[in-house]
Design an enzyme around this catalytic site. Sequence first.
Site, mmCIF file in Angstrom:
data_model
loop_
_atom_site.group_PDB
_atom_site.id
_atom_site.type_symbol
_atom_site.label_atom_id
_atom_site.label_comp_id
_atom_site.label_asym_id
_atom_site.label_seq_id
_atom_site.Cartn_x
_atom_site.Cartn_y
_atom_site.Cartn_z
ATOM 1 N N GLY A 1 18.342 91.177 56.176
ATOM 2 C CA GLY A 1 18.443 92.202 55.148
ATOM 3 C C GLY A 1 18.373 93.631 55.651
ATOM 4 O O GLY A 1 18.806 94.560 54.961
ATOM 5 N N PRO B 1 22.730 87.519 61.154
ATOM 6 C CA PRO B 1 23.543 88.653 61.615
ATOM 7 C C PRO B 1 23.267 89.953 60.855
ATOM 8 O O PRO B 1 23.691 91.021 61.303
ATOM 9 C CB PRO B 1 24.973 88.176 61.375
ATOM 10 C CG PRO B 1 24.864 87.207 60.247
ATOM 11 C CD PRO B 1 23.546 86.502 60.476
ATOM 12 N N LEU C 1 20.078 95.214 57.814
ATOM 13 C CA LEU C 1 21.365 95.856 58.075
ATOM 14 C C LEU C 1 22.249 95.933 56.831
ATOM 15 O O LEU C 1 23.425 96.279 56.932
ATOM 16 C CB LEU C 1 22.100 95.113 59.197
ATOM 17 C CG LEU C 1 21.370 95.061 60.540
ATOM 18 C CD1 LEU C 1 22.145 94.229 61.549
ATOM 19 C CD2 LEU C 1 21.118 96.476 61.076
ATOM 20 N N THR C 2 21.694 95.645 55.664
ATOM 21 C CA THR C 2 22.492 95.697 54.436
ATOM 22 C C THR C 2 22.517 97.077 53.798
ATOM 23 O O THR C 2 23.314 97.321 52.884
ATOM 24 C CB THR C 2 21.940 94.705 53.398
ATOM 25 O OG1 THR C 2 20.607 95.106 53.041
ATOM 26 C CG2 THR C 2 21.915 93.279 53.942
ATOM 27 N N GLY C 3 21.629 97.956 54.243
ATOM 28 C CA GLY C 3 21.539 99.271 53.617
ATOM 29 C C GLY C 3 20.556 99.321 52.463
ATOM 30 O O GLY C 3 20.297 100.390 51.912
ATOM 31 N N LYS C 4 19.987 98.186 52.103
ATOM 32 C CA LYS C 4 19.049 98.144 50.974
ATOM 33 C C LYS C 4 17.646 98.595 51.374
ATOM 34 O O LYS C 4 16.843 98.967 50.520
ATOM 35 C CB LYS C 4 18.960 96.721 50.411
ATOM 36 C CG LYS C 4 20.216 96.220 49.743
ATOM 37 C CD LYS C 4 19.979 94.887 49.038
ATOM 38 C CE LYS C 4 19.616 93.781 49.995
ATOM 39 N NZ LYS C 4 19.487 92.467 49.308
ATOM 40 N N ALA D 1 20.075 90.779 60.181
ATOM 41 C CA ALA D 1 18.656 91.041 60.485
ATOM 42 C C ALA D 1 17.781 90.819 59.249
ATOM 43 O O ALA D 1 16.905 91.634 58.933
ATOM 44 C CB ALA D 1 18.454 92.440 61.054
ATOM 45 N N TYR E 1 16.090 72.744 56.850
ATOM 46 C CA TYR E 1 16.307 73.750 55.806
ATOM 47 C C TYR E 1 15.995 73.151 54.437
ATOM 48 O O TYR E 1 16.651 72.213 53.982
ATOM 49 C CB TYR E 1 17.746 74.263 55.817
ATOM 50 C CG TYR E 1 18.136 75.064 57.039
ATOM 51 C CD1 TYR E 1 17.178 75.532 57.939
ATOM 52 C CD2 TYR E 1 19.471 75.363 57.294
ATOM 53 C CE1 TYR E 1 17.539 76.264 59.053
ATOM 54 C CE2 TYR E 1 19.844 76.106 58.412
ATOM 55 C CZ TYR E 1 18.873 76.552 59.294
ATOM 56 O OH TYR E 1 19.246 77.282 60.390
#
Length: 308
Positions: free
Chosen positions: A215, A211, A217-220, A213, A65
């Site tokens: 971004g 978890p 699954l954030t709704g953005k 995905a 990373y």
Amino acid sequence: MTTQTQTLIQFKGLPPVPPLGLGTWQWGDTWVWGFGKGYQESDIQAAFRASLEGGVRLVDTAEVYGLGRAERMLGQFLKTSQVRPLVVSKFFPFPWRLHRKSLIRALNNSLKRLQLSQLDLYLQHWPWPPLPVEVWAEALAEAYELGLTKAVGVSNFNPRQLERSLTVLSKHNVPLAANQVEYHLLERTPEKTGLKALMEREGIVLMAYSPLAMGWLTGKYSLEHPPKGGYRDRYKNRPQVPALLEVLKQIAASKNATPAQVALRWCIEKGTLPIPGAKNVQQAEANALALQLTLDPEELARLDAASA
């Protein structure tokens, strides 16, 4: 949101922790995440502190990373932190690493960057050739026996690979504590392959990476307005995306929460430990609130159905 009593996650050989960690893939990564463009080291340090203040007690990193930068940052942050989270790092089986001693060298280098004498948990990052998983399992056992890490595990292992590693480690009486895999509402392969059930039988913790995905699954984002970056395009072809995002938004609105918090809580309710990343205080604080969220059986069923 309402506060609920947490079911702690128990890794073999380690103290129990709340069921949410902090991932550091974004720390120093310029290729996928664009470190230095919109967020800096100071933002990451603030996110680290906010995560601990929110109840997070595990930080996951890896030697690759930011090409070591994530580990160096974490080492610096730990020096000034009053709270000591569990520290997890990972060994990458590059094709030129042709001897199991490579893992011990890599682990010692990670410890130097982290400014630690011992890791809490050390994982093999991928089960890639040319060396078989048995060779690296022997090396993980050696790292454990040398006291360089309190516990060992793997990442991205399928059921057969996991069983092969278990066989080797059991000969050394070394427990396999974790398998870190992609798992979320848009990626439920560990359920379909039997991996999740196998891990539950063996008492191996499923650490759920990405978890949210990346971004989705954030709704953005939506199919009409997807996130930028080719790596994240793979989710837009999932046929369940529109309906799932709508269910997430509906449940989140009824809870005075966000879709991301609902998605993280779904992972927690599945008995896993999600490790979302955080680039700033706002993201870290929002993630931590998933620990206080509750989802009832009907809501979980709706999410299961929408994501199937």
